[in-house]
Design a protein around this motif. Structure first.
Motif, PDB file in Angstrom:
ATOM      1  N   UNK A 129       0.931  -1.167   0.004  1.00 41.82           N
ATOM      2  CA  UNK A 129      -0.079   0.091  -0.021  1.00 41.82           C
ATOM      3  C   UNK A 129       0.920   1.266  -0.047  1.00 41.82           C
ATOM      4  N   UNK A 130       2.174   1.209   0.121  1.00 44.95           N
ATOM      5  CA  UNK A 130       2.950   2.416   0.459  1.00 44.95           C
ATOM      6  C   UNK A 130       4.038   2.403  -0.787  1.00 44.95           C
ATOM      7  N   UNK A 131       3.940   1.250  -1.611  1.00 47.06           N
ATOM      8  CA  UNK A 131       5.276   1.001  -2.618  1.00 47.06           C
ATOM      9  C   UNK A 131       4.553   1.289  -3.895  1.00 47.06           C
ATOM     10  N   UNK A 132       5.497   1.321  -4.803  1.00 52.58           N
ATOM     11  CA  UNK A 132       5.223   1.474  -6.446  1.00 52.58           C
ATOM     12  C   UNK A 132       5.099   0.021  -6.991  1.00 52.58           C
ATOM     13  N   UNK A 133       4.496  -0.751  -6.319  1.00 51.07           N
ATOM     14  CA  UNK A 133       4.319  -2.228  -6.850  1.00 51.07           C
ATOM     15  C   UNK A 133       3.616  -2.273  -8.077  1.00 51.07           C
ATOM     16  N   UNK A 134       2.548  -1.368  -8.318  1.00 50.43           N
ATOM     17  CA  UNK A 134       1.748  -1.517  -9.484  1.00 50.43           C
ATOM     18  C   UNK A 134       2.356  -0.711 -10.794  1.00 50.43           C
ATOM     19  N   UNK A 135       3.692  -0.322 -10.554  1.00 51.70           N
ATOM     20  CA  UNK A 135       4.127   0.436 -11.837  1.00 51.70           C
ATOM     21  C   UNK A 135       4.958  -0.560 -12.561  1.00 51.70           C
ATOM     22  N   UNK A 136       4.613  -0.770 -13.966  1.00 51.99           N
ATOM     23  CA  UNK A 136       5.333  -1.661 -14.852  1.00 51.99           C
ATOM     24  C   UNK A 136       6.792  -1.102 -14.922  1.00 51.99           C
ATOM     25  N   UNK A 137       7.463  -1.976 -14.367  1.00 48.08           N
ATOM     26  CA  UNK A 137       9.021  -1.572 -14.710  1.00 48.08           C
ATOM     27  C   UNK A 137      10.343  -2.739 -14.248  1.00 48.08           C
ATOM     28  N   UNK A 138      11.121  -2.624 -14.963  1.00 47.09           N
ATOM     29  CA  UNK A 138      12.118  -4.035 -14.512  1.00 47.09           C
ATOM     30  C   UNK A 138      12.442  -4.150 -13.159  1.00 47.09           C
ATOM     31  N   UNK A 139      12.435  -5.609 -12.743  1.00 49.55           N
ATOM     32  CA  UNK A 139      12.569  -5.626 -11.509  1.00 49.55           C
ATOM     33  C   UNK A 139      13.080  -7.175 -11.275  1.00 49.55           C
ATOM     34  N   UNK A 140      13.924  -7.458 -10.417  1.00 46.09           N
ATOM     35  CA  UNK A 140      14.563  -8.631 -10.165  1.00 46.09           C
ATOM     36  C   UNK A 140      13.797  -9.664  -9.140  1.00 46.09           C
TER      37      UNK A 140
ATOM     38  N   UNK B 149      -5.725  -6.118   0.423  1.00 48.33           N
ATOM     39  CA  UNK B 149      -4.644  -6.772   0.083  1.00 48.33           C
ATOM     40  C   UNK B 149      -4.964  -7.539  -1.572  1.00 48.33           C
ATOM     41  N   UNK B 150      -6.080  -8.111  -1.585  1.00 46.12           N
ATOM     42  CA  UNK B 150      -6.252  -8.656  -2.896  1.00 46.12           C
ATOM     43  C   UNK B 150      -6.172  -7.936  -4.065  1.00 46.12           C
ATOM     44  N   UNK B 151      -6.734  -6.770  -3.909  1.00 49.00           N
ATOM     45  CA  UNK B 151      -6.394  -5.715  -5.112  1.00 49.00           C
ATOM     46  C   UNK B 151      -5.078  -5.149  -5.252  1.00 49.00           C
ATOM     47  N   UNK B 152      -4.411  -4.948  -4.352  1.00 54.29           N
ATOM     48  CA  UNK B 152      -3.215  -4.496  -4.254  1.00 54.29           C
ATOM     49  C   UNK B 152      -2.030  -5.567  -4.993  1.00 54.29           C
ATOM     50  N   UNK B 153      -2.336  -6.983  -4.368  1.00 56.76           N
ATOM     51  CA  UNK B 153      -1.824  -8.065  -4.833  1.00 56.76           C
ATOM     52  C   UNK B 153      -1.669  -8.300  -6.275  1.00 56.76           C
ATOM     53  N   UNK B 154      -3.340  -8.121  -6.580  1.00 56.88           N
ATOM     54  CA  UNK B 154      -3.452  -8.205  -8.191  1.00 56.88           C
ATOM     55  C   UNK B 154      -2.918  -7.260  -9.067  1.00 56.88           C
ATOM     56  N   UNK B 155      -2.897  -5.866  -8.525  1.00 53.80           N
ATOM     57  CA  UNK B 155      -2.058  -4.805  -9.229  1.00 53.80           C
ATOM     58  C   UNK B 155      -0.671  -5.052  -9.312  1.00 53.80           C
TER      59      UNK B 155
ATOM     60  N   UNK C 288       0.919  -8.195  -9.347  1.00 54.61           N
ATOM     61  CA  UNK C 288       0.963  -9.454 -10.267  1.00 54.61           C
ATOM     62  C   UNK C 288       0.875  -8.759 -11.805  1.00 54.61           C
ATOM     63  N   UNK C 289       0.047  -7.837 -11.667  1.00 54.94           N
ATOM     64  CA  UNK C 289      -0.227  -7.412 -13.175  1.00 54.94           C
ATOM     65  C   UNK C 289       0.981  -6.686 -13.870  1.00 54.94           C
ATOM     66  N   UNK C 290       1.256  -5.917 -12.817  1.00 55.08           N
ATOM     67  CA  UNK C 290       2.640  -5.153 -13.321  1.00 55.08           C
ATOM     68  C   UNK C 290       3.959  -5.935 -13.598  1.00 55.08           C
ATOM     69  N   UNK C 291       3.982  -6.805 -12.767  1.00 59.88           N
ATOM     70  CA  UNK C 291       5.219  -7.642 -12.764  1.00 59.88           C
ATOM     71  C   UNK C 291       4.874  -9.078 -12.847  1.00 59.88           C
ATOM     72  N   UNK C 292       4.952  -9.690 -14.470  1.00 63.26           N
ATOM     73  CA  UNK C 292       4.493 -11.012 -14.703  1.00 63.26           C
ATOM     74  C   UNK C 292       5.075 -12.047 -13.627  1.00 63.26           C
ATOM     75  N   UNK C 293       4.267 -12.878 -13.248  1.00 63.27           N
ATOM     76  CA  UNK C 293       4.575 -14.064 -12.512  1.00 63.27           C
ATOM     77  C   UNK C 293       5.068 -13.750 -11.221  1.00 63.27           C
ATOM     78  N   UNK C 294       4.721 -12.645 -10.751  1.00 62.08           N
ATOM     79  CA  UNK C 294       5.107 -12.354  -9.308  1.00 62.08           C
ATOM     80  C   UNK C 294       4.283 -13.035  -8.240  1.00 62.08           C
ATOM     81  N   UNK C 295       5.067 -13.743  -7.163  1.00 59.99           N
ATOM     82  CA  UNK C 295       4.129 -14.454  -6.079  1.00 59.99           C
ATOM     83  C   UNK C 295       4.195 -13.575  -4.907  1.00 59.99           C
TER      84      UNK C 295
END
Length: 343
Positions: free
Chosen positions: A63-74, A88-94, A96-103
């Motif tokens: 809720x405080x991070x830029x997790x939904x911004x599509x950008x390269x990430x390790x 949390x379900x909406x934040x998690x889905x966002x 995962x949508x920005x970072x393919x395969x994110x667990x």
């Protein structure tokens, strides 16, 4: 349910060691080496490069991070350690949508004593803190988080910023978390709180302790039973050199005693970019956590059970040292995630 994938891979890190020209099974329970007597006669898929468990940030706040911004990430996996359960379900889905395969794994809310940290903080929205008055509150909240799919339970023990659970209430929290089969993660802050957490049976510390220098005996006992999430660089971001020095010293001695260390940044606290933090990596190395120990920290296999995501690295990654070298290269990290649901 998607069937497991059987594939031959150039190299894979399984069980903490690298294997070459391996036949592996990728499934919802992670990656395993297929013994020769189980391997099919023809493996139809070949994965070039190297596979290892997902690179994990074990302390984030979506809720405080830029997790939904599509950008390269390790990052291949994250653990959210406290937010509004309904969000949390909406934040998690966002994410995962920005970072393919994110667990994405979650803890649910912060559990705290009535009026305890972080209930009074502006950054903690309504619902982010479950304030517990008695055992019935404990059972109700923790069972709800377990039913909602939490991977861990979080408790706040910040004696410098409000009341903390007393010994009886803390014992109820520990017992209920363990009854539903989940590790208990504690934010400990203030004199004596790390010792209280250890004596109560807390499994994980969300931060390397920084408000006091722990005794060698306490460190040794903690190393035998706990995992500590690093979050060292947050003190540098706060400009608190004393806290950084204490946390680094405590973590260095904990690791030297064989304690399990997990890489974590407290993403959202002074840092929002969704990627590996070079400052956290440098701080871990300053604490003497290098080589295989650093890779172990980045994967956090002892903290979180495996899932459908693994990290793919190019063919020149052949061992832990070359994996670290790859992750330290400048520019966007060319790390992808192989996800079985792509099949």
């Amino acid at each position: 349910m998607t069937a497991p994938i059987i594939a031959r891979v150039d190299r894979a890190r399984i069980g903490g060691r690298w294997v070459t020209d391996a036949v592996v099974e990728l499934s919802g329970t992670g990656m395993r080496l297929v013994p020769p007597d189980e391997a099919p006669e023809r493996v139809l898929r070949h994965i070039e490069g190297s596979l290892m468990p997902p690179i994990t940030d074990a302390h984030v706040h979506l809720g405080l991070a830029e997790a939904a911004v599509p950008a390269p990430s390790a990052l291949g996996r994250v653990l959210d350690l406290g937010w509004v359960p309904d969000a949390l379900p909406g934040l998690s889905a966002a994410a995962r949508g920005a970072h393919h395969g994110l667990d994405v794994r979650v803890a649910g809310p912060f559990h705290a004593a009535v009026g305890g940290y972080p209930s009074m903080r502006e950054w903690a929205p309504p619902g982010a803190v479950a304030e517990l008055a008695d055992a019935s509150d404990v059972a109700r909240s923790i069972r709800a988080q377990s039913a909602a799919g939490a991977s861990v339970i979080k408790v706040a023990m910040n004696a410098e910023d409000g009341p903390v659970p007393d010994d009886a209430l803390l014992a109820e929290i520990v017992a209920e978390a363990h009854a539903v089969g989940l590790p208990l993660v504690a934010h400990v802050q203030g004199a004596g709180q790390a010792e209280r957490a250890l004596l109560a049976g807390v499994d994980v510390l969300a931060h390397a302790p920084w408000t006091e220098r722990l005794s060698d005996d306490l460190i040794a006992a903690a190393a035998a039973s706990q995992t500590w999430v690093s979050t060292l660089a947050m003190h540098s971001r706060d400009g608190d050199d004393i806290a950084f020095a204490r946390a680094t010293d405590n973590l260095a001695r904990f690791a030297a005693h064989g304690g399990a260390v997990a890489y974590g940044t407290d993403l959202g606290n002074g840092i929002s970019r969704f990627d590996l933090d070079p400052n956290e990596l440098a701080a871990l190395r300053q604490a003497g956590i290098e080589g295989t120990a650093l890779v172990d920290a980045l994967l956090s296999e002892w903290l979180l059970p495996p899932g459908v995501t693994v990290t793919w690295l190019p063919a020149d990654v052949i061992d832990d040292e070359s994996a670290i070298e790859h992750l330290h290269r400048a520019g966007p990290l060319p790390v992808a995630r192989f996800h079985m649901e792509d099949e």
